[in-house]
Design a protein around this motif. Sequence first.
Motif, PDB file in Angstrom:
ATOM      1  N   VAL A   1      10.348 -16.945   0.776  1.00 20.31           N
ATOM      2  CA  VAL A   1      11.096 -15.901   0.282  1.00 20.31           C
ATOM      3  C   VAL A   1      10.030 -14.727   0.490  1.00 20.31           C
ATOM      4  N   SER A   2       8.917 -15.099  -0.514  1.00 16.34           N
ATOM      5  CA  SER A   2       8.043 -14.100  -0.675  1.00 16.34           C
ATOM      6  C   SER A   2       7.100 -13.690   0.590  1.00 16.34           C
ATOM      7  N   ASP A   3       6.713 -14.751   1.387  1.00 18.63           N
ATOM      8  CA  ASP A   3       6.239 -14.517   2.651  1.00 18.63           C
ATOM      9  C   ASP A   3       7.163 -13.568   3.690  1.00 18.63           C
ATOM     10  N   THR A   4       8.487 -14.011   3.420  1.00 14.84           N
ATOM     11  CA  THR A   4       9.264 -13.176   4.382  1.00 14.84           C
ATOM     12  C   THR A   4       9.442 -11.710   3.993  1.00 14.84           C
ATOM     13  N   LEU A   5       9.236 -11.602   2.533  1.00  9.98           N
ATOM     14  CA  LEU A   5       9.203 -10.098   2.244  1.00  9.98           C
ATOM     15  C   LEU A   5       8.177  -9.340   2.828  1.00  9.98           C
ATOM     16  N   GLU A   6       7.133  -9.954   2.776  1.00  9.19           N
ATOM     17  CA  GLU A   6       5.657  -9.596   3.422  1.00  9.19           C
ATOM     18  C   GLU A   6       5.816  -9.294   4.747  1.00  9.19           C
ATOM     19  N   GLN A   7       6.559 -10.154   5.527  1.00  6.08           N
ATOM     20  CA  GLN A   7       6.622  -9.835   6.822  1.00  6.08           C
ATOM     21  C   GLN A   7       7.595  -8.563   7.154  1.00  6.08           C
ATOM     22  N   ILE A   8       8.799  -8.518   6.126  1.00  3.05           N
ATOM     23  CA  ILE A   8       9.602  -7.201   6.528  1.00  3.05           C
ATOM     24  C   ILE A   8       8.701  -5.941   6.034  1.00  3.05           C
ATOM     25  N   ASP A   9       8.089  -6.036   5.204  1.00  3.17           N
ATOM     26  CA  ASP A   9       7.448  -4.936   4.606  1.00  3.17           C
ATOM     27  C   ASP A   9       6.252  -4.428   5.955  1.00  3.17           C
ATOM     28  N   VAL A  10       5.711  -5.449   6.315  1.00  6.42           N
ATOM     29  CA  VAL A  10       4.870  -5.121   7.576  1.00  6.42           C
ATOM     30  C   VAL A  10       5.635  -4.395   8.864  1.00  6.42           C
ATOM     31  N   ALA A  11       6.672  -4.999   8.973  1.00  2.21           N
ATOM     32  CA  ALA A  11       7.484  -4.680  10.023  1.00  2.21           C
ATOM     33  C   ALA A  11       7.952  -3.178   9.740  1.00  2.21           C
ATOM     34  N   LEU A  12       8.442  -2.778   8.590  1.00  2.00           N
ATOM     35  CA  LEU A  12       9.018  -1.539   8.142  1.00  2.00           C
ATOM     36  C   LEU A  12       7.952  -0.366   8.351  1.00  2.00           C
ATOM     37  N   THR A  13       6.700  -0.690   7.969  1.00  2.00           N
ATOM     38  CA  THR A  13       5.544   0.086   7.920  1.00  2.00           C
ATOM     39  C   THR A  13       5.188   0.244   9.373  1.00  2.00           C
ATOM     40  N   LEU A  14       5.322  -0.585  10.335  1.00  2.00           N
ATOM     41  CA  LEU A  14       5.102  -0.232  11.770  1.00  2.00           C
ATOM     42  C   LEU A  14       6.028   0.368  12.181  1.00  2.00           C
ATOM     43  N   MET A  15       7.328   0.516  11.884  1.00  2.00           N
ATOM     44  CA  MET A  15       8.296   1.355  12.521  1.00  2.00           C
ATOM     45  C   MET A  15       7.768   2.770  11.805  1.00  2.00           C
ATOM     46  N   HIS A  16       7.628   3.093  10.566  1.00  2.00           N
ATOM     47  CA  HIS A  16       7.243   4.399   9.812  1.00  2.00           C
ATOM     48  C   HIS A  16       5.787   4.840  10.603  1.00  2.00           C
ATOM     49  N   ARG A  17       5.125   3.951  11.028  1.00  2.00           N
ATOM     50  CA  ARG A  17       3.682   4.278  11.580  1.00  2.00           C
ATOM     51  C   ARG A  17       3.789   4.956  13.091  1.00  2.00           C
ATOM     52  N   TYR A  18       4.967   4.544  13.779  1.00  2.00           N
ATOM     53  CA  TYR A  18       5.062   5.155  15.067  1.00  2.00           C
ATOM     54  C   TYR A  18       6.698   5.559  15.486  1.00  2.00           C
ATOM     55  N   PRO A  19       6.902   6.697  14.517  1.00  2.00           N
ATOM     56  CA  PRO A  19       8.289   7.035  14.626  1.00  2.00           C
ATOM     57  C   PRO A  19       8.695   7.523  15.870  1.00  2.00           C
ATOM     58  N   ASP A  20       7.791   8.199  16.959  1.00  3.61           N
ATOM     59  CA  ASP A  20       7.904   8.765  18.162  1.00  3.61           C
ATOM     60  C   ASP A  20       8.335   7.825  19.179  1.00  3.61           C
ATOM     61  N   HIS A  21       7.954   6.641  18.719  1.00  2.94           N
ATOM     62  CA  HIS A  21       8.136   5.319  19.775  1.00  2.94           C
ATOM     63  C   HIS A  21       9.150   4.308  19.289  1.00  2.94           C
ATOM     64  N   LEU A  22       9.025   4.196  17.870  1.00  3.07           N
ATOM     65  CA  LEU A  22       9.686   2.833  17.406  1.00  3.07           C
ATOM     66  C   LEU A  22      10.792   3.369  16.668  1.00  3.07           C
ATOM     67  N   CYS A  23      11.940   2.901  16.703  1.00  3.83           N
ATOM     68  CA  CYS A  23      13.288   3.346  15.902  1.00  3.83           C
ATOM     69  C   CYS A  23      13.925   2.010  15.015  1.00  3.83           C
ATOM     70  N   LEU A  24      13.833   2.159  13.799  1.00  7.03           N
ATOM     71  CA  LEU A  24      14.734   0.867  13.186  1.00  7.03           C
ATOM     72  C   LEU A  24      16.149   0.877  13.628  1.00  7.03           C
ATOM     73  N   ALA A  25      16.498  -0.120  14.205  1.00  5.30           N
ATOM     74  CA  ALA A  25      17.962  -0.270  14.554  1.00  5.30           C
ATOM     75  C   ALA A  25      18.726  -1.235  13.730  1.00  5.30           C
ATOM     76  N   LEU A  26      20.119  -1.028  13.284  1.00  3.23           N
ATOM     77  CA  LEU A  26      20.705  -1.767  12.618  1.00  3.23           C
ATOM     78  C   LEU A  26      22.129  -2.111  13.161  1.00  3.23           C
ATOM     79  N   SER A  27      22.423  -1.720  14.342  1.00  7.95           N
ATOM     80  CA  SER A  27      23.786  -2.004  15.000  1.00  7.95           C
ATOM     81  C   SER A  27      23.470  -1.692  16.438  1.00  7.95           C
TER      82      SER A  27
END
Length: 354
Positions: A105-131
Amino acid sequence: MADLQDEPHSVGIGAEDLPAPFAPETAASALERAAALLSVHPVADGCNTFVWTLRQSPYHDIDTPDGGVDTDIPRLRAGGVGAQFWSLLVPPGRLREDATSDQVVSDTLEQIDVALTLMHRYPDHLCLALSADDMADARNRGRIASFLGPVPGRTLTDSLGALRAFHALGVRILAPAGAPWAQQDLTAFGHEVVREANRLAMLLDLTGCPPAVACQLAGASKSPVIISNTAAAALTPHPANVPDEVLIAVREANGLAMVTFDTARTGDSLHAVADHLDHVRAIAGPQSVGLGAAFGAEPPGPRPAGLTDPSGYPRLIAELLDRGWPESDVTALTWDNAQRVLRDAEFTARRAAH
């Protein structure tokens, strides 16, 4: 509103964005058709492992070409990628077999944090999608719709709380492979996991599951299931490839089998990958075949010639068109099937709520 969002809009790929043709004398027309199709129906890629790479090497800047990895914004754009599923799994061999559930679980949470940081770092190209609506909206705004998942089923032991917490963090895919509740048979708790994933509109990714368990999961789920990166065992008997009975189960579940680009699993050429796509389409049906290249590793692994990075997608689409694939089947392969699976999962969740 959803109908308006689903209206195709160009994502900006043109002839000038394409890589050099695979066969200049004969492929120009097919490449032009591929470019036109991808501008409206871009690729929804089911698997990219770059999150783990970025976690190990945070200095990567994917805004510019980077020879150390095979994934960056320019090559995603050149390949016509409009949606990306970012895997949150730790690669085999990097997580101890005796790791506790808490460690996973801890490892997975860190993976999620890195992924969300990636989205925030490139907002002109990447957009978090939920649906599915987010997927269409991102395409219409010229962004790459970014879905988080899968997360490992090993994070769930005797409680569904972790699954609901991952959903709240934006995760939309769960991989049962390796979980104690999906080893030889789907246990009673495994059936609970399937029901809760259906209720949350989270997709089940059967990649790596034993064939018997994969068929049980597909049969138990009221929502479509996916296999985010695979190939046909009938053509290449690799342990990670799926036999025809699993492809049939995916078809019966209205799911999606997404073909990977891996020399060991598909062969060493673009034409070999197209052969696997032909086979999956023939067995699972054109409505259940997709693309899941599994790019993102550092260093990049062996890839079929012509498909060494995401910019090769137009070449593959041109090859399929030359093989006589109808344009409707090609657009289903690249975009429509993935969006349909997401919409069906959301419909199942709404129906369960009522």
